[in-house]
Design an enzyme around this catalytic site. Structure first.
Site, mmCIF file in Angstrom:
data_model
loop_
_atom_site.group_PDB
_atom_site.id
_atom_site.type_symbol
_atom_site.label_atom_id
_atom_site.label_comp_id
_atom_site.label_asym_id
_atom_site.label_seq_id
_atom_site.Cartn_x
_atom_site.Cartn_y
_atom_site.Cartn_z
ATOM 1 N N LEU A 17 0.806 -1.213 0.000
ATOM 2 C CA LEU A 17 0.000 0.000 0.000
ATOM 3 C C LEU A 17 0.839 1.263 0.000
ATOM 4 O O LEU A 17 0.396 2.304 -0.473
ATOM 5 C CB LEU A 17 -0.931 0.004 1.219
ATOM 6 C CG LEU A 17 -1.947 -1.136 1.256
ATOM 7 C CD1 LEU A 17 -2.648 -1.171 2.593
ATOM 8 C CD2 LEU A 17 -2.962 -0.983 0.129
ATOM 9 N N GLY A 18 2.018 1.183 0.552
ATOM 10 C CA GLY A 18 2.865 2.361 0.585
ATOM 11 C C GLY A 18 4.204 2.065 1.218
ATOM 12 O O GLY A 18 4.354 1.101 1.969
ATOM 13 N N THR A 21 10.203 5.945 4.852
ATOM 14 C CA THR A 21 11.591 5.824 5.271
ATOM 15 C C THR A 21 11.777 4.725 6.302
ATOM 16 O O THR A 21 12.879 4.233 6.489
ATOM 17 C CB THR A 21 12.073 7.155 5.862
ATOM 18 O OG1 THR A 21 11.184 7.561 6.897
ATOM 19 C CG2 THR A 21 12.123 8.230 4.788
ATOM 20 N N PHE A 22 10.700 4.340 6.986
ATOM 21 C CA PHE A 22 10.798 3.325 8.027
ATOM 22 C C PHE A 22 10.633 1.919 7.487
ATOM 23 O O PHE A 22 11.082 0.959 8.087
ATOM 24 C CB PHE A 22 9.718 3.560 9.092
ATOM 25 C CG PHE A 22 8.353 3.281 8.572
ATOM 26 C CD1 PHE A 22 7.797 2.026 8.654
ATOM 27 C CD2 PHE A 22 7.638 4.285 7.951
ATOM 28 C CE1 PHE A 22 6.546 1.775 8.134
ATOM 29 C CE2 PHE A 22 6.391 4.035 7.434
ATOM 30 C CZ PHE A 22 5.845 2.777 7.528
ATOM 31 N N GLY A 23 9.940 1.738 6.379
ATOM 32 C CA GLY A 23 9.606 0.410 5.878
ATOM 33 C C GLY A 23 8.449 0.504 4.912
ATOM 34 O O GLY A 23 8.382 1.424 4.098
ATOM 35 N N GLU A 24 7.512 -0.419 5.032
ATOM 36 C CA GLU A 24 6.370 -0.403 4.128
ATOM 37 C C GLU A 24 5.138 -0.949 4.825
ATOM 38 O O GLU A 24 5.225 -1.597 5.876
ATOM 39 C CB GLU A 24 6.661 -1.228 2.869
ATOM 40 C CG GLU A 24 6.916 -2.701 3.131
ATOM 41 C CD GLU A 24 7.314 -3.454 1.875
ATOM 42 O OE1 GLU A 24 7.757 -2.803 0.911
ATOM 43 O OE2 GLU A 24 7.183 -4.693 1.855
ATOM 44 N N VAL A 25 3.991 -0.668 4.234
ATOM 45 C CA VAL A 25 2.715 -1.194 4.712
ATOM 46 C C VAL A 25 2.090 -1.990 3.583
ATOM 47 O O VAL A 25 2.015 -1.524 2.448
ATOM 48 C CB VAL A 25 1.764 -0.067 5.161
ATOM 49 C CG1 VAL A 25 0.385 -0.623 5.471
ATOM 50 C CG2 VAL A 25 2.324 0.646 6.378
ATOM 51 N N LYS A 40 2.382 -3.800 8.862
ATOM 52 C CA LYS A 40 3.504 -2.868 8.875
ATOM 53 C C LYS A 40 4.788 -3.691 8.918
ATOM 54 O O LYS A 40 4.984 -4.500 9.830
ATOM 55 C CB LYS A 40 3.392 -1.957 10.099
ATOM 56 C CG LYS A 40 4.298 -0.753 10.104
ATOM 57 C CD LYS A 40 3.928 0.120 11.312
ATOM 58 C CE LYS A 40 4.733 1.390 11.360
ATOM 59 N NZ LYS A 40 4.297 2.251 12.487
ATOM 60 N N ASP A 136 2.347 12.888 17.227
ATOM 61 C CA ASP A 136 2.421 13.009 15.764
ATOM 62 C C ASP A 136 1.022 13.048 15.165
ATOM 63 O O ASP A 136 0.728 12.371 14.179
ATOM 64 C CB ASP A 136 3.225 11.859 15.165
ATOM 65 C CG ASP A 136 3.670 12.171 13.725
ATOM 66 O OD1 ASP A 136 3.665 13.356 13.343
ATOM 67 O OD2 ASP A 136 4.010 11.229 12.989
#
Length: 616
Positions: A17-18, A21-25, A40, A136
């Site tokens: 899905l996206g 910078t941290f990883g992907e979903v 995640k 956040d």
């Protein structure tokens, strides 16, 4: 189609899905229940090891919350292999930014902004009971659950940057919170508390109405400059205590100036930093009161004979702006708390009900209010404040509101309104006065401003009309918000939360006004007497993880160590009573879960807009 497996379940990856910078979903199909989930995925290395611990610790603290009533995302399970970490969450529809984008950033009616605000305030109040700061909050982290079945029902997501009061004694620069929604105490380097989330929510509310961020600073100087030009300078004692005040302010050379500080000019900032300040605002507001004049908000007040519906909508918008003003204060101790905000007349609809109960606008507002709170299988019940039993919102007395059945099918829940053309101000100095928020930013003396008091008198002498509510804000930015709808919003440089803890800033303790039980008879009395729930005791832990938002996929770390679940603080992952069922929360409400299909996952599943898109 790949497959990943935990100790208790198996997931088929449908699509990514996206990426961030941290990883992907990824969207996945959970074989045991047949439901679609969001997974995640992060790399398993030493850097993310600490980050994942922080998020898991926060999710563990939240395991006692009912996700449906607290309006937070439902966490299902965590597992890992030799290469990656996996966190499994319920699949939600889309975030508020994507919803705005789909509707061409049309202003959201105040009644829908109230519906969203109510739920997010409920989430913040519940988090405060657990002594948790989200840190956040922004449109990307507020997700619509199912806009078709439950219009404007939302949940708060992404606790990777969240912190626990008792553990976060210091904050590192650069920064927590995304810049557009960053509270003044973080910008200035002052002690902070959970009210940083209230500031962020106030900015989100204004953005939903404006169709554009209220303070879209390209850097921290621009961010502070925008706030000063709209809300005036912070009080001197704040700047005396702020460890970052010298970044944005300088001493006033005028001995007779009302404020010993003045904002650095754009030229000063450029000379010092070699960074050129930019103008990215769409509306240059001279006060927060001008929010209600944007997008036709002041039309009702200008009509000679406004109808009852227009009066009701205008009164609602005015009440919303009053709440935003209470949320956006320079001083955190003057800022309204989540519990007190839930009692504000705008959120409770007290004022709207008393003056405009017979209007169609009120009925639509009430219906939208109810549907967003409806949990399938349960009647909408008032949420009770932990400290005094006073309902945050009360719907019982309106259960027999007239015409609800006819209202149901007569109007869409989202009325797409195109912003009318803004009437540009010919002269920015037409309405300057001593009370204007932006006065004195550049160190003007008191004598320089005395002549401004004569403006209304001069207008009266010459026969010119002086508007009662002040002029409309200046329209400053003319291009499309995205410069092309196919482009995603990209984070400006330095806008993200950073986890490289340095330049420590002391964290303040729980707000003084929140320490006493609330016994006030009105929402304002309740606030002054301590409307916020006292945080529950949280077990002390030895480690506090950095923010999750700034993990770099390409970052190489020497000697990466694999994550050991038993190393988490409290060792909750290895406890026998902390199983998947203990952390997954109640089953998702809405469509019944689909069972395993012989030929793989079903098609046409609800799309999930990644909650990890870039920050402003």
């Amino acid at each position: 189609m790949s497959t990943i497996q935990s100790e208790t379940d198996c997931y088929d990856i449908i699509e990514v899905l996206g990426k961030g910078t941290f990883g992907e979903v990824a969207k996945g199909w959970r074989r045991s229940t047949g439901e679609m989930v969001a997974i995640k995925i992060l790399k398993n290395d030493a850097y993310r090891n600490r980050i994942i611990k922080n998020e898991l610790k926060l999710l563990h603290c939240m395991r006692g919350l009912d996700p449906e009533e607290a309006h937070v995302i439902r966490f299902l399970e965590f597992f890992h292999d030799a290469l990656k970490f996996y966190l499994v969450f319920e699949l939600l529809e889309q975030n508020l930014f994507e919803f705005q984008k789909e509707n061409n950033f049309a202003p959201l009616p105040a009644r829908h902004i109230r519906t969203v605000t109510l739920q997010v305030l409920t989430a913040l109040a519940r988090l405060k009971e657990l002594a948790i700061i989200h840190a956040d909050l922004k449109p990307e982290n507020i997700m619509l659950v199912d806009q078709t079945r439950c219009p404007f029902r939302v949940k708060v997501i992404d606790f990777g940057s969240a912190s626990i009061f008792s553990e976060v004694r210091y904050v590192k620069e650069p920064y927590i919170q995304s810049r557009f929604y960053r509270a003044p105490e973080i910008l200035l380097g002052l002690p902070f508390c959970e009210k940083v989330d209230v500031w962020s929510l106030g900015c989100v509310m204004a953005e939903l109405h404006l169709g554009w961020p209220l303070y879209p600073g390209n850097n921290e100087y621009d961010q502070v400059r925008y706030i000063c030009e709209t809300q005036g300078l912070p009080k001197p004692h704040l700047l005396h205590a702020a460890c970052k005040a010298h970044h944005f302010f300088k001493r006033n050379p005028h001995p007779d100036a009302a404020n010993p500080w003045q904002l650095k000019s754009s030229a000063d900032y450029l000379a010092e930093t070699k960074v050129r300040p930019l103008e990215r605002r769409k509306y240059m507001l001279k006060s927060l009161d001008q929010i209600e004049t944007v997008n036709g908000g002041s039309v009702a007040s200008r009509l000679t004979f406004p109808d009852r519906e227009a009066l009701a909508e205008h009164a609602d918008l005015k009440s919303m702006v009053e709440l935003i003003k209470r949320m956006l204060t320079w001083e955190s101790h003057e800022r309204i708390s989540p519990s007190a905000a839930l009692r504000h007349p705008f959120v409770s609809m007290q004022q709207l009900r008393s003056a405009h109960e017979t209007t169609h606008y009120y009925q639509l507002s009430l219906r939208s209010y109810r549907l967003s709170l409806q949990v399938e299988g349960k009647p909408p019940t008032p949420v009770v404040a932990a400290e005094d039993g006073t309902p945050y919102y009360c719907l019982a007395e309106e259960k027999e509101a007239a015409g609800m059945g006819s209202v149901a099918g007569s109007s869409p829940f989202f009325r797409e309104e195109k912003a009318p053309g803004m009437q540009r101000a010919i002269d920015q100095l037409d309405d300057l006065s001593l009370q204007e928020a932006g006065h004195g930013l550049w160190g003007e003396t008191c004598t320089n401003a005395v002549s401004d008091m004569m403006v209304p008198l001069k207008a009266a002498i010459t026969g010119h009309h002086v508007p009662d509510s002040g002029p409309e804000p200046i329209l400053a930015f003319y291009s499309s918000r995205l410069a092309g709808r196919h482009k995603a919003r990209k984070p400006p440089a330095g806008s993200k939360s950073d986890s490289n803890f340095s330049n420590l800033i002391r964290l303040s303790q729980v707000s003084p006004e929140d320490d006493r039980p609330c016994r006030g008879s009105s929402w304002e009395e309740g606030e002054h007497l301590g409307a916020s729930a006292e945080p529950l005791a949280i077990l002390q832990r030895d480690e506090d993880g950095p923010n999750i938002d700034n993990m770099t996929m390409e970052a190489e770390r020497p000697d990466p160590e694999l994550f050991d679940p038993s190393s988490c603080p409290g060792e909750w992952l290895s406890e026998p009573d902390c199983t998947l069922e203990s952390v997954r929360g109640p089953r998702a409400q809405g469509l019944p879960p689909r069972r395993s299909h012989q030929h793989g996952p079903p098609r046409g599943a609800t799309s999930f807009l990644q909650h990890v898109t870039g920050h402003h």
